[in-house]
Write a protein that holds these residues in place. Structure first.
Motif, PDB file in Angstrom:
ATOM      1  N   ALA A   2       0.802  -1.232   0.000  1.00 42.63           N
ATOM      2  CA  ALA A   2       0.000   0.000   0.000  1.00 42.63           C
ATOM      3  C   ALA A   2       0.828   1.272   0.000  1.00 42.63           C
ATOM      4  CB  ALA A   2      -0.921   0.002   1.222  1.00 42.63           C
ATOM      5  N   GLY A   3       2.130   1.166  -0.239  1.00 39.24           N
ATOM      6  CA  GLY A   3       2.983   2.339  -0.135  1.00 39.24           C
ATOM      7  C   GLY A   3       3.070   3.193  -1.378  1.00 39.24           C
ATOM      8  N   SER A   4       2.464   2.734  -2.480  1.00 42.78           N
ATOM      9  CA  SER A   4       2.524   3.495  -3.734  1.00 42.78           C
ATOM     10  C   SER A   4       1.139   3.993  -4.115  1.00 42.78           C
ATOM     11  CB  SER A   4       3.091   2.629  -4.861  1.00 42.78           C
ATOM     12  OG  SER A   4       4.399   2.190  -4.535  1.00 42.78           O
ATOM     13  N   ARG A   5       1.102   5.206  -4.696  1.00 40.56           N
ATOM     14  CA  ARG A   5      -0.172   5.808  -5.070  1.00 40.56           C
ATOM     15  C   ARG A   5      -0.600   5.452  -6.491  1.00 40.56           C
ATOM     16  NH1 ARG A   5       2.008  10.688  -2.748  1.00 40.56           N
ATOM     17  NH2 ARG A   5       2.229  11.547  -4.844  1.00 40.56           N
ATOM     18  N   ASP A   6       0.338   5.004  -7.327  1.00 41.60           N
ATOM     19  CA  ASP A   6      -0.003   4.735  -8.728  1.00 41.60           C
ATOM     20  C   ASP A   6       0.906   3.642  -9.283  1.00 41.60           C
ATOM     21  OD1 ASP A   6       2.470   6.025  -9.341  1.00 41.60           O
ATOM     22  OD2 ASP A   6       1.442   7.952  -9.184  1.00 41.60           O
ATOM     23  N   LEU A   7       0.682   3.284 -10.556  1.00 40.80           N
ATOM     24  CA  LEU A   7       1.458   2.218 -11.189  1.00 40.80           C
ATOM     25  C   LEU A   7       2.900   2.619 -11.459  1.00 40.80           C
ATOM     26  CD1 LEU A   7      -1.177   0.812 -13.724  1.00 40.80           C
ATOM     27  CD2 LEU A   7      -0.469  -0.144 -11.519  1.00 40.80           C
TER      28      LEU A   7
END
Length: 208
Positions: free
Chosen positions: A161-166
């Motif tokens: 869950a640490g990234s906001r996008d691809l």
């Protein structure tokens, strides 16, 4: 004295033996070789995936530190009980430094052999330093059976869950996934490592 065969070992040697000798260092080195040498970075060939590849390496870089946990807990108090506090603190700090050199040095060498770019090397060093700081603090505050949990859970949550996008853009709290040029992530890694060494030198790991 004629016939005497037993020679007392120097205190630093006794201390290292009480921490498991070379085994924990070898385990940490092996883990660093596996992480830096075999973490897949082929995602770089996919459009918009550069950040995702760096996230993979950044998160995985903390795991060699977990192999050091067992060597932070003394099997008994025989060596410690014979030493003055200042000498014992120095031995503990030296042991933490030896583990740090083993993990970071191996990561740097394997990264150079693999041909990692400077950004990837920064992530290996930053993640290793942060991981070592975390396990040193955890070893002081938590029983051995639970000391691995904070770092392992944080790495897992950062991956999931640490990234906001691809493209792998990191959230503010996911410092393992921050860009290699992030001064705040680097400062946190250094501060946590220094706090870990200071805490371990002063209080030693919990033995239960």
């Amino acid at each position: 004295m004629p016939g005497r065969l037993v020679t007392a070992r120097p205190l630093p040697v006794l201390f290292v033996v009480s921490r498991g000798g070379a085994r924990p260092v070898v385990a940490a080195v092996a883990a660093a070789v596996l992480v830096v040498g075999w973490v897949p970075l082929g995602l770089r060939d996919v459009p918009l995936a550069d950040g995702v590849a760096l996230v993979t390496l950044g998160v995985c870089a903390v795991f060699p530190a977990l192999c050091c946990l067992g060597s932070l807990v003394p099997p008994g108090r025989g060596v410690e009980a014979t030493l003055p506090r200042g000498r014992l603190a120095g031995l503990r700090a030296s042991w933490a430094l030896a583990l740090t050199v083993a993990v970071l040095g191996t990561g740097t060498v394997v990264g150079a052999v693999r041909g990692l770019d400077p950004d990837s090397t920064v992530l290996v060093l930053r993640g290793g330093l942060l991981g070592l700081g975390a396990v040193l603090v955890s070893a002081v505050l938590l029983p051995p059976a639970a000391a691995w949990l904070p770092l392992a859970l944080f790495a897992m949550v950062s991956w999931l869950a640490g990234s906001r996008d691809l493209a792998g853009t990191a959230r503010w709290w996911a410092v393992l996934s921050h860009h290699p040029g992030s001064t705040s992530a680097a400062a946190l890694a250094v501060a946590l490592w220094l706090a870990g060494v200071a805490a371990y030198s002063r209080w030693d790991a919990r033995g239960r």
